[in-house]
Each structure stands twice: as C-alpha cells, then as structure tokens.
Design a protein around this motif. Structure first.
Motif, PDB file in Angstrom:
ATOM      1  N   CYS A 108      11.617 -16.962   5.414  1.00 61.82           N
ATOM      2  CA  CYS A 108      10.936 -15.687   5.628  1.00 61.82           C
ATOM      3  C   CYS A 108      10.375 -15.151   4.317  1.00 61.82           C
ATOM      4  N   TYR A 109       9.159 -14.633   4.413  1.00 63.37           N
ATOM      5  CA  TYR A 109       8.492 -14.006   3.279  1.00 63.37           C
ATOM      6  C   TYR A 109       8.043 -12.612   3.678  1.00 63.37           C
ATOM      7  N   LEU A 110       8.092 -11.707   2.720  1.00 62.00           N
ATOM      8  CA  LEU A 110       7.552 -10.379   2.920  1.00 62.00           C
ATOM      9  C   LEU A 110       6.074 -10.452   2.560  1.00 62.00           C
ATOM     10  N   LEU A 111       5.233 -10.244   3.565  1.00 64.11           N
ATOM     11  CA  LEU A 111       3.791 -10.385   3.414  1.00 64.11           C
ATOM     12  C   LEU A 111       3.134  -9.068   3.019  1.00 64.11           C
ATOM     13  N   SER A 112       3.623  -7.964   3.605  1.00 61.76           N
ATOM     14  CA  SER A 112       3.025  -6.674   3.275  1.00 61.76           C
ATOM     15  C   SER A 112       4.029  -5.549   3.469  1.00 61.76           C
ATOM     16  N   ASN A 113       3.763  -4.460   2.767  1.00 62.71           N
ATOM     17  CA  ASN A 113       4.606  -3.279   2.829  1.00 62.71           C
ATOM     18  C   ASN A 113       3.677  -2.071   2.766  1.00 62.71           C
ATOM     19  N   HIS A 114       3.878  -1.131   3.658  1.00 64.18           N
ATOM     20  CA  HIS A 114       3.116   0.115   3.628  1.00 64.18           C
ATOM     21  C   HIS A 114       4.112   1.251   3.630  1.00 64.18           C
ATOM     22  N   THR A 115       4.037   2.106   2.604  1.00 65.81           N
ATOM     23  CA  THR A 115       4.958   3.228   2.517  1.00 65.81           C
ATOM     24  C   THR A 115       4.169   4.523   2.424  1.00 65.81           C
ATOM     25  N   MET A 116       4.717   5.551   3.023  1.00 62.89           N
ATOM     26  CA  MET A 116       4.071   6.853   3.022  1.00 62.89           C
ATOM     27  C   MET A 116       5.137   7.917   2.848  1.00 62.89           C
ATOM     28  N   ALA A 117       5.011   8.723   1.790  1.00 59.46           N
ATOM     29  CA  ALA A 117       5.944   9.826   1.575  1.00 59.46           C
ATOM     30  C   ALA A 117       5.760  10.859   2.687  1.00 59.46           C
ATOM     31  N   ILE A 118       6.856  11.371   3.169  1.00 54.57           N
ATOM     32  CA  ILE A 118       6.814  12.397   4.216  1.00 54.57           C
ATOM     33  C   ILE A 118       6.953  13.756   3.529  1.00 54.57           C
ATOM     34  N   PRO A 143      14.954  15.528  -8.969  1.00 52.49           N
ATOM     35  CA  PRO A 143      16.110  16.319  -8.553  1.00 52.49           C
ATOM     36  C   PRO A 143      16.259  16.373  -7.031  1.00 52.49           C
ATOM     37  N   LYS A 144      15.175  16.063  -6.287  1.00 49.02           N
ATOM     38  CA  LYS A 144      15.244  16.102  -4.826  1.00 49.02           C
ATOM     39  C   LYS A 144      14.768  14.762  -4.269  1.00 49.02           C
ATOM     40  N   PRO A 145      15.540  14.117  -3.384  1.00 45.19           N
ATOM     41  CA  PRO A 145      15.131  12.834  -2.801  1.00 45.19           C
ATOM     42  C   PRO A 145      13.833  12.956  -1.995  1.00 45.19           C
ATOM     43  N   THR A 146      13.097  11.855  -1.930  1.00 44.50           N
ATOM     44  CA  THR A 146      11.857  11.775  -1.160  1.00 44.50           C
ATOM     45  C   THR A 146      12.077  10.833   0.008  1.00 44.50           C
ATOM     46  N   LYS A 147      11.655  11.257   1.197  1.00 45.18           N
ATOM     47  CA  LYS A 147      11.762  10.412   2.387  1.00 45.18           C
ATOM     48  C   LYS A 147      10.424   9.718   2.607  1.00 45.18           C
ATOM     49  N   TYR A 148      10.495   8.398   2.808  1.00 48.11           N
ATOM     50  CA  TYR A 148       9.310   7.585   3.051  1.00 48.11           C
ATOM     51  C   TYR A 148       9.400   6.933   4.425  1.00 48.11           C
ATOM     52  N   ASN A 149       8.275   6.832   5.089  1.00 44.75           N
ATOM     53  CA  ASN A 149       8.169   5.978   6.269  1.00 44.75           C
ATOM     54  C   ASN A 149       7.659   4.641   5.745  1.00 44.75           C
ATOM     55  N   VAL A 187       7.695  -7.203  12.242  1.00 46.71           N
ATOM     56  CA  VAL A 187       7.471  -5.928  11.581  1.00 46.71           C
ATOM     57  C   VAL A 187       8.797  -5.188  11.562  1.00 46.71           C
ATOM     58  N   VAL A 188       9.151  -4.692  10.393  1.00 47.16           N
ATOM     59  CA  VAL A 188      10.348  -3.871  10.228  1.00 47.16           C
ATOM     60  C   VAL A 188       9.850  -2.483   9.856  1.00 47.16           C
ATOM     61  N   ASN A 189      10.251  -1.498  10.646  1.00 45.85           N
ATOM     62  CA  ASN A 189       9.739  -0.137  10.491  1.00 45.85           C
ATOM     63  C   ASN A 189      10.896   0.845  10.452  1.00 45.85           C
ATOM     64  N   GLY A 190      10.791   1.860   9.600  1.00 45.95           N
ATOM     65  CA  GLY A 190      11.832   2.869   9.535  1.00 45.95           C
ATOM     66  C   GLY A 190      11.576   3.852   8.414  1.00 45.95           C
ATOM     67  N   TYR A 191      12.655   4.419   7.903  1.00 45.27           N
ATOM     68  CA  TYR A 191      12.582   5.426   6.846  1.00 45.27           C
ATOM     69  C   TYR A 191      13.493   5.026   5.704  1.00 45.27           C
ATOM     70  N   THR A 192      13.079   5.381   4.496  1.00 48.13           N
ATOM     71  CA  THR A 192      13.909   5.179   3.321  1.00 48.13           C
ATOM     72  C   THR A 192      13.961   6.485   2.545  1.00 48.13           C
ATOM     73  N   VAL A 229       0.853  -1.176   0.000  1.00 45.77           N
ATOM     74  CA  VAL A 229       0.000   0.000   0.000  1.00 45.77           C
ATOM     75  C   VAL A 229       0.894   1.233   0.000  1.00 45.77           C
ATOM     76  N   HIS A 230       0.742   2.053  -1.043  1.00 48.29           N
ATOM     77  CA  HIS A 230       1.515   3.290  -1.184  1.00 48.29           C
ATOM     78  C   HIS A 230       0.711   4.460  -0.603  1.00 48.29           C
ATOM     79  N   ASN A 231       1.289   5.628  -0.644  1.00 50.85           N
ATOM     80  CA  ASN A 231       0.696   6.871  -0.123  1.00 50.85           C
ATOM     81  C   ASN A 231      -0.833   6.913  -0.128  1.00 50.85           C
ATOM     82  N   HIS A 232      -1.416   6.904   1.053  1.00 47.34           N
ATOM     83  CA  HIS A 232      -2.871   7.052   1.201  1.00 47.34           C
ATOM     84  C   HIS A 232      -3.635   6.134   0.249  1.00 47.34           C
TER      85      HIS A 232
END
Length: 147
Positions: free
Chosen positions: A133-143, A115-121, A104-109, A58-61
């Motif tokens: 191990c399998y990756l079951l879900s990923n939720h990212t949100m641009a800050i 031209p300008k990097p985007t920070k995601y949670n 759950v692995v949580n952090g920022y990328t 699930v990406h931004n909103h």
C-alpha cells in the motif's frame, strides 16, 4: 482424491492472497495512524516507504501543495532541528472506503501546536501496487473554530 487436493490448494492460495492484501479496513486504519505518528516523529524512513512516487498533499484551499520530496525535506529539517512545535496528532471519526485497488480514508485530526489545537478534516487516498500500500494523495482542511 486428486480433485480434493487441487481444490484445497487453490483455496489455500486464494486465502493467502486475500490475507496479503494491504487494502483491508484494519490495515488501513493502522497505516493511517502510523502516518500521523510518522509526521509527528519525522520518521523519514517510514514516510519514504509509504508515499507514492507522485504523492500530492493539498493543504487548506491549496494554500500549500506538497510532493513526496517536500514532505521528506520537511521531516528531515524537523529531525535536524530536534523537533517542531507539534505536540500531538489525534485522529477521530475515521472511515475507510475500499474500491478495487484503491481506498479512501476520511476523518478528522486534532493537531496540537499550542496554544490552541487545530481540527482538520482529511481525505487520504491509498493504492495497492504488487501487494504494497502507498499513500497517493492527502487533502487536509482546517476547520474554523466557529464550526
């Protein structure tokens, strides 16, 4: 003496089982770094092996929701085109929370597409099935830049 060998055998098997558990903090941190690099390099073989059959991203909103096949198609298209515009993906402040056969692995990328990097949670859910191990879900949100 027989009891000693039985105890030793049980301890050894338990130790080996614990070592084969993919849901350790060290392994999950490495797997998560490998996930970021696989996205960057469009490593379809790695992505196919890592993503659970019912993976959801699930990406931004909920502006975009990807399945495993969506991620693999995007990576294959990236390979066919030679690359995409992503220059780097750098994770920071990554934390791991483990509960049973789920983590759950949580952090920022920081994703640099110029031209300008985007920070995601991000918040990714890993699960262990039969020692893998399998990756079951990923939720990212641009800050937003102002936060």
């Amino acid at each position: 003496m027989k009891l000693f060998f039985i105890t030793l055998l049980l301890f050894s098997n338990g130790y080996l089982f614990a070592q084969s558990n993919c849901l350790t903090e060290k392994n999950l941190l490495q797997t998560d770094l490998d996930w970021e690099q696989a996205l960057l390099k469009a490593d379809t073989a790695f992505l196919n092996g890592l993503l659970a059959k019912d993976f959801v991203w699930v990406h931004n909103h909920a502006s975009l929701i990807d399945s495993k096949s969506d991620v693999l198609k995007r990576a294959a298209a990236q390979l066919a085109n030679g690359s995409d515009n992503t220059r780097s993906r750098i994770s920071d402040e990554v934390k791991v929370f483990i509960f049973g056969n789920t983590a759950v692995v949580n952090g920022y990328t920081m994703v640099d597409r110029g031209p300008k990097p985007t920070k995601y949670n991000f918040m990714r859910t890993y699960t262990e099935v039969e020692g893998k191990c399998y990756l079951l879900s990923n939720h990212t949100m641009a800050i937003p830049d102002d936060e």
